[in-house]
Design a protein around this motif. Structure first.
Motif, PDB file in Angstrom:
ATOM      1  N   ARG A 166      31.571 -12.295  18.086  1.00 58.20           N
ATOM      2  CA  ARG A 166      30.666 -11.149  17.857  1.00 58.20           C
ATOM      3  C   ARG A 166      30.151 -11.198  16.421  1.00 58.20           C
ATOM      4  O   ARG A 166      28.972 -10.999  16.158  1.00 58.20           O
ATOM      5  CB  ARG A 166      31.395  -9.837  18.130  1.00 58.20           C
ATOM      6  N   ASN A 169      27.281 -13.258  15.952  1.00 58.84           N
ATOM      7  CA  ASN A 169      26.081 -12.827  16.693  1.00 58.84           C
ATOM      8  C   ASN A 169      25.725 -13.683  17.897  1.00 58.84           C
ATOM      9  O   ASN A 169      24.557 -13.810  18.248  1.00 58.84           O
ATOM     10  CB  ASN A 169      24.854 -12.786  15.762  1.00 58.84           C
ATOM     11  N   LEU A 171      27.809 -13.354  20.791  1.00 62.16           N
ATOM     12  CA  LEU A 171      28.563 -12.811  21.927  1.00 62.16           C
ATOM     13  C   LEU A 171      27.676 -11.997  22.865  1.00 62.16           C
ATOM     14  O   LEU A 171      26.895 -11.161  22.422  1.00 62.16           O
ATOM     15  CB  LEU A 171      29.697 -11.909  21.424  1.00 62.16           C
ATOM     16  N   SER A 173      28.392  -9.724  26.384  1.00 63.61           N
ATOM     17  CA  SER A 173      29.461  -9.235  27.255  1.00 63.61           C
ATOM     18  C   SER A 173      28.875  -8.795  28.592  1.00 63.61           C
ATOM     19  O   SER A 173      27.861  -8.105  28.643  1.00 63.61           O
ATOM     20  CB  SER A 173      30.171  -8.053  26.599  1.00 63.61           C
TER      21      SER A 173
END
Ligand code: AMP
Length: 192
Positions: A166, A169, A171, A173
């Motif tokens: 995350r 930058n 990631l 979901s």
């Protein structure tokens, strides 16, 4: 396209990886499959990994990192890949970043499949039953005792990678509790 799929055992990584491969034509690199193949062929790696895997524990980082780097350095990986089951520890993620940097490569996306812990045992039991019904070999680690260890390994070692990616930058979901088709749709959306 270079993608990592993150999620606990039973989250559907293998199934979704196949769907991504069918659409994008990238390689499907499952470290679990590679290690199971090494165990079947009784290579040095397979001999080292066999009992560790059957217990549900993680194979040492340096062994897994070496397997992945060797595979990714082959020419057919130039068209991109989806990594299913790697990296699984912070040390693996850092070693992999170093490898990618050294080869002027980068990850495009890290897709996290979010699922509730309580569905995982049912899914793994169902997978073992299905394999049996189809006359296929049941995985040595698809049983309740090994699954507990695999889940502990996931939450302790692998889940922290969600924050790691995350902060980079990359990631994305996805709700992994939906139907297979809905999860696939959301993954394709995330990969756009
Ligand atoms: P999987 O098919 O991804 O569930 O992996 C099956 C087993 O292979 C795991 O429980 C580990 O013992 C081993 N394994 C697969 N990938 C890794 C990895 N990246 N690091 C360490 N062990 C792994």
């Amino acid at each position: 396209m270079r993608v990592v799929l993150l999620g606990p055992p039973g989250a559907g990584k293998g199934t979704q990886a196949e769907n991504i491969v069918a659409k994008y034509g990238v390689l499907h690199l499952s470290t679990g499959d590679m290690l199971r193949s090494a165990v079947r062929k009784q290579t040095d790696l397979g001999k080292k990994a066999k009992n560790v895997m059957a217990r549900g524990e993680l194979v040492p980082d340096e062994l897994v990192v070496a397997v992945v780097e060797e595979r990714i350095s082959q020419p057919d990986a130039d068209r991109g890949f989806i990594l299913d089951g790697f990296p699984r520890t912070r040390a693996q993620a850092e070693a992999f970043d170093t490898y990618l940097d050294a080869n002027n490569l980068s990850l495009d996306h890290v897709v996290e499949l979010m699922v509730d812990e309580d569905v995982l045992l049912d899914r793994v039991v169902a997978r073992a039953r299905q394999a049996k019904e189809n006359g296929q070999a049941v995985r040595a680690d698809d049983n309740a005792a090994a699954l507990k260890i695999r889940l502990d390994a996931y939450f302790q070692e692998t889940a922290p990678l969600i924050g790691y990616y995350r902060s980079k930058n990359v990631l994305r979901s996805v709700d992994g509790l939906q139907s297979i088709a809905e999860v696939t749709r959301d993954i394709f959306e995330a990969l756009k």
